[in-house]
Design a protein around this motif. Structure first.
Motif, PDB file in Angstrom:
ATOM      1  N   GLU A  28       0.829  -1.202   0.000  1.00 35.30           N
ATOM      2  CA  GLU A  28       0.000   0.000   0.000  1.00 35.30           C
ATOM      3  C   GLU A  28       0.865   1.254   0.000  1.00 35.30           C
ATOM      4  OE1 GLU A  28      -3.547   2.098   2.638  1.00 35.30           O
ATOM      5  OE2 GLU A  28      -3.370  -0.092   2.565  1.00 35.30           O
ATOM      6  N   ALA A  29       1.934   1.241   0.773  1.00 35.41           N
ATOM      7  CA  ALA A  29       2.825   2.396   0.821  1.00 35.41           C
ATOM      8  C   ALA A  29       3.415   2.696  -0.548  1.00 35.41           C
ATOM      9  CB  ALA A  29       3.943   2.148   1.831  1.00 35.41           C
ATOM     10  N   ALA A  30       3.809   1.661  -1.276  1.00 29.81           N
ATOM     11  CA  ALA A  30       4.398   1.854  -2.601  1.00 29.81           C
ATOM     12  C   ALA A  30       3.408   2.505  -3.554  1.00 29.81           C
ATOM     13  CB  ALA A  30       4.868   0.518  -3.163  1.00 29.81           C
ATOM     14  N   LEU A  31       2.152   2.092  -3.482  1.00 29.46           N
ATOM     15  CA  LEU A  31       1.129   2.639  -4.379  1.00 29.46           C
ATOM     16  C   LEU A  31       0.715   4.050  -3.976  1.00 29.46           C
ATOM     17  CD1 LEU A  31      -1.124  -0.551  -4.764  1.00 29.46           C
ATOM     18  CD2 LEU A  31       0.535   0.324  -6.422  1.00 29.46           C
ATOM     19  N   THR A  32       0.458   4.261  -2.680  1.00 26.04           N
ATOM     20  CA  THR A  32      -0.089   5.553  -2.264  1.00 26.04           C
ATOM     21  C   THR A  32       0.945   6.673  -2.323  1.00 26.04           C
ATOM     22  OG1 THR A  32       0.352   5.044   0.068  1.00 26.04           O
ATOM     23  CG2 THR A  32      -1.837   4.511  -0.785  1.00 26.04           C
ATOM     24  N   LEU A  84       7.620  -0.786 -10.050  1.00 26.51           N
ATOM     25  CA  LEU A  84       7.389  -1.207  -8.663  1.00 26.51           C
ATOM     26  C   LEU A  84       7.509  -2.723  -8.599  1.00 26.51           C
ATOM     27  CD1 LEU A  84       6.267   1.698  -8.699  1.00 26.51           C
ATOM     28  CD2 LEU A  84       4.368   0.908  -7.273  1.00 26.51           C
ATOM     29  N   VAL A  85       8.316  -3.219  -7.665  1.00 27.01           N
ATOM     30  CA  VAL A  85       8.605  -4.657  -7.593  1.00 27.01           C
ATOM     31  C   VAL A  85       8.384  -5.171  -6.183  1.00 27.01           C
ATOM     32  CG1 VAL A  85      10.349  -6.448  -7.919  1.00 27.01           C
ATOM     33  CG2 VAL A  85      10.297  -4.474  -9.460  1.00 27.01           C
ATOM     34  N   ASP A  86       7.645  -6.258  -6.075  1.00 30.58           N
ATOM     35  CA  ASP A  86       7.468  -6.988  -4.819  1.00 30.58           C
ATOM     36  C   ASP A  86       8.526  -8.090  -4.747  1.00 30.58           C
ATOM     37  OD1 ASP A  86       6.822  -9.038  -3.027  1.00 30.58           O
ATOM     38  OD2 ASP A  86       4.722  -9.147  -3.585  1.00 30.58           O
ATOM     39  N   THR A  87       9.458  -7.960  -3.784  1.00 33.71           N
ATOM     40  CA  THR A  87      10.384  -9.058  -3.512  1.00 33.71           C
ATOM     41  C   THR A  87      10.263  -9.470  -2.049  1.00 33.71           C
ATOM     42  OG1 THR A  87      12.644  -9.897  -3.771  1.00 33.71           O
ATOM     43  CG2 THR A  87      12.413  -7.606  -3.047  1.00 33.71           C
ATOM     44  N   VAL A 117      10.460   1.448  -6.800  1.00 36.11           N
ATOM     45  CA  VAL A 117      10.079   1.078  -5.435  1.00 36.11           C
ATOM     46  C   VAL A 117      10.188  -0.446  -5.319  1.00 36.11           C
ATOM     47  CG1 VAL A 117       8.376   1.214  -3.592  1.00 36.11           C
ATOM     48  CG2 VAL A 117       8.393   2.970  -5.381  1.00 36.11           C
ATOM     49  N   THR A 118      10.939  -0.886  -4.331  1.00 41.08           N
ATOM     50  CA  THR A 118      11.020  -2.315  -4.032  1.00 41.08           C
ATOM     51  C   THR A 118      10.328  -2.559  -2.702  1.00 41.08           C
ATOM     52  OG1 THR A 118      13.110  -2.620  -5.206  1.00 41.08           O
ATOM     53  CG2 THR A 118      12.514  -4.272  -3.583  1.00 41.08           C
ATOM     54  N   ILE A 119       9.443  -3.534  -2.687  1.00 40.20           N
ATOM     55  CA  ILE A 119       8.655  -3.881  -1.497  1.00 40.20           C
ATOM     56  C   ILE A 119       9.182  -5.181  -0.919  1.00 40.20           C
ATOM     57  CG2 ILE A 119       6.345  -4.573  -0.700  1.00 40.20           C
ATOM     58  CD1 ILE A 119       6.364  -2.737  -3.896  1.00 40.20           C
ATOM     59  N   SER A 120       9.346  -5.240   0.401  1.00 40.13           N
ATOM     60  CA  SER A 120       9.741  -6.504   1.008  1.00 40.13           C
ATOM     61  C   SER A 120       9.228  -6.589   2.442  1.00 40.13           C
ATOM     62  CB  SER A 120      11.255  -6.702   0.959  1.00 40.13           C
ATOM     63  OG  SER A 120      11.573  -8.068   1.183  1.00 40.13           O
ATOM     64  N   GLY A 121       9.499  -7.752   3.071  1.00 41.75           N
ATOM     65  CA  GLY A 121       9.026  -8.008   4.428  1.00 41.75           C
ATOM     66  C   GLY A 121      10.059  -8.764   5.233  1.00 41.75           C
ATOM     67  N   SER A 163       8.227  -4.198   7.455  1.00 35.59           N
ATOM     68  CA  SER A 163       8.272  -4.285   5.996  1.00 35.59           C
ATOM     69  C   SER A 163       9.024  -3.079   5.455  1.00 35.59           C
ATOM     70  CB  SER A 163       6.867  -4.371   5.412  1.00 35.59           C
ATOM     71  OG  SER A 163       6.088  -3.253   5.818  1.00 35.59           O
ATOM     72  N   PHE A 164       9.282  -3.089   4.150  1.00 34.85           N
ATOM     73  CA  PHE A 164      10.232  -2.146   3.577  1.00 34.85           C
ATOM     74  C   PHE A 164       9.757  -1.592   2.238  1.00 34.85           C
ATOM     75  CE2 PHE A 164      12.253  -5.652   5.793  1.00 34.85           C
ATOM     76  CZ  PHE A 164      13.084  -5.022   6.710  1.00 34.85           C
ATOM     77  N   ASN A 165      10.133  -0.350   1.988  1.00 31.38           N
ATOM     78  CA  ASN A 165      10.101   0.255   0.657  1.00 31.38           C
ATOM     79  C   ASN A 165      11.486   0.817   0.376  1.00 31.38           C
ATOM     80  OD1 ASN A 165       6.778   1.843   0.240  1.00 31.38           O
ATOM     81  ND2 ASN A 165       7.393  -0.285   0.188  1.00 31.38           N
ATOM     82  N   ALA A 166      12.187   0.262  -0.593  1.00 33.84           N
ATOM     83  CA  ALA A 166      13.405   0.894  -1.100  1.00 33.84           C
ATOM     84  C   ALA A 166      12.984   1.784  -2.253  1.00 33.84           C
ATOM     85  CB  ALA A 166      14.409  -0.159  -1.565  1.00 33.84           C
ATOM     86  N   VAL A 167      13.424   3.048  -2.246  1.00 36.60           N
ATOM     87  CA  VAL A 167      12.860   4.020  -3.181  1.00 36.60           C
ATOM     88  C   VAL A 167      13.952   4.740  -3.973  1.00 36.60           C
ATOM     89  CG1 VAL A 167      10.813   4.345  -1.770  1.00 36.60           C
ATOM     90  CG2 VAL A 167      12.774   5.832  -1.395  1.00 36.60           C
ATOM     91  N   SER A 168      13.651   5.006  -5.229  1.00 36.86           N
ATOM     92  CA  SER A 168      14.575   5.745  -6.092  1.00 36.86           C
ATOM     93  C   SER A 168      14.293   7.245  -6.005  1.00 36.86           C
ATOM     94  CB  SER A 168      14.404   5.296  -7.546  1.00 36.86           C
ATOM     95  OG  SER A 168      13.152   5.744  -8.058  1.00 36.86           O
TER      96      SER A 168
END
Length: 405
Positions: A75-79, A178-181, A199-203, A215-220
């Motif tokens: 949700e964070a990556a999208l919003t 946006l990538v879910d890893t 944006v990379t999403i992880s947990g 959880s994580f968002n790596a952001v450019s």
């Protein structure tokens, strides 16, 4: 008092593809006293884990840590990057790609779902050429983001993210990537900066070997810039204040202190072994597991060897055999939990996790339980998967053990 540890002898074998078993040294780290999250000790801890997690994502850019599950990081990556009504291109590789698409719809986005129909689409990785062709047709740049899953936990498929980046660039399209890893990070090779991910999403509960809860968002830089124009409602998930306070090791809300202790310990374990050695260990165990499945005469869920996952192996059961009934037999007889089939694959396959702290003997015990359970369930096996895996492991040495020696 909770009665969770009811196992008659030995430890329960948790061999699902996440949450993965939490190593004892991480559990001990979690038991440290909780400290003032505004005090100097915490600031030092915050700076340490924020610097260390960048090495896992292979990025020089900010990594935001949330006290939430991977779903929160979705949700964070999208919003943070998009506005209501935006079109997003998503690719169906399995159950979790499907759930992410449902979230996008719930947030007021317009997801366009690419992929192959039926079960076959859940046996292959992302087809980058399909994404490129669709983006070339979007001459008005209506599509604002491309969303894909790196390691699809429901199927055992690891998609080629570098190829997706090349497809976007070849189409000359400005869409964010946006990538879910969530299940791939710290188990499968991942390169946020090199692959041009925005944006990379992880947990926490997969390759990082922690309990669920962060959880994580790596952001450019491009993603941060997009956030200044995005209008989807966000407050708790907003990167702006978090990135600003992270500069001194703090958060604008109460963080999950004891899980950050655990993260610090996990980073020491992973970086101490060496990230490339961790990847090699996972690849080796995965190959041995697949050797067992082939020896049994069963099908691996992933139909393309080029995208076999190092994190888990999906095992398809023959027609007429309920995979969940087999899982139940293995649980009741050998005190081992295996992953269930999800969505379209419910009852048609089970999943063997070989991630996190897994080693040779962990895998051999797991495969022994599987083989005995398959026999009890009456499945005719072509041969011994246990022997096949033993042969593979004994002829393909463990890089980390050789280094230690």
């Amino acid at each position: 008092m909770l009665t969770l540890d009811f196992h008659p002898a030995g430890r329960h074998f948790l061999q699902i593809p996440g949450p993965s078993p939490v190593p004892d040294r991480i559990l001990r780290a979690m038991s440290y006293p909780t400290i003032d999250h505004r005090g100097p000790e915490f600031g030092a801890l915050g700076l340490q884990v924020l610097a260390g997690i960048k090495k896992i994502f292979k990025t020089e850019q900010p990594v935001i840590i949330y006290p939430a599950s991977g779903t929160g990081a979705w949700e964070a990556a999208l919003t943070n990057t998009l506005s209501a009504g935006d079109t997003v291109l998503m690719y169906e590789t399995g159950h979790f790609a499907t759930l992410w698409k449902k979230m996008a719809e719930a947030l007021g986005l317009k997801p366009e779902f690419l992929g192959l129909p039926g079960v076959e689409g859940w046996r292959l990785g992302v087809q980058a050429d399909v994404i490129e062709e669709r983006l070339r047709r979007d001459t008005q740049h209506i599509i604002k983001a491309v969303c894909v899953v790196h390691n699809e936990t429901s199927t055992g498929v690891t998609s080629n993210i570098a190829a997706v980046r090349k497809a976007i660039d070849a189409a000359g399209h400005p869409a964010l990537l946006l990538v879910d890893t969530i299940s791939g990070l710290a188990s499968a090779d991942y390169r946020h900066d090199e692959w041009g991910v925005d944006v990379t999403i992880s947990g926490s509960q997969k390759g990082l070997m922690l309990p669920p809860g962060i959880s994580f968002n790596a952001v450019s830089k491009k993603a941060i810039a997009a956030g200044k124009q995005a209008t989807l409602p966000r407050a708790f998930w907003d990167w702006t204040d978090i990135i600003e306070m992270n500069a001194t090791g703090y958060w604008p809300y109460t963080p999950n202190t004891n899980l950050l202790y655990a993260l610090s310990e996990a980073l020491d374990m992973i970086l101490g072994e060496g990230l490339e050695n961790v990847f090699a260990r996972h690849q080796r165990l995965a190959a041995a597991c697949r050797a067992a499945v082939h020896a049994w005469g069963l099908e691996v869920q992933c139909a393309d060897p080029a995208v076999y996952s190092p994190v888990l192996t999906g095992v398809m059961t023959p027609p007429g055999f309920d995979a969940d009934a087999i899982r139940k037999t293995i649980y009741e007889n050998f005190d081992m939990s295996l992953g269930t089939g999800l969505g379209k694959m419910k009852g048609r396959m089970f999943r063997i996790g070989h991630l996190g702290e897994a080693n040779d003997l962990t895998l051999m015990a797991t495969l022994s339980g599987c083989e005995m359970g398959l026999k009890l369930a009456g499945i005719p096996l072509a041969g011994s998967g246990v022997l096949a895996a033993m042969d593979y492991l004994s002829t393909h040495k463990n890089v980390s053990m050789l280094k230690a020696g």
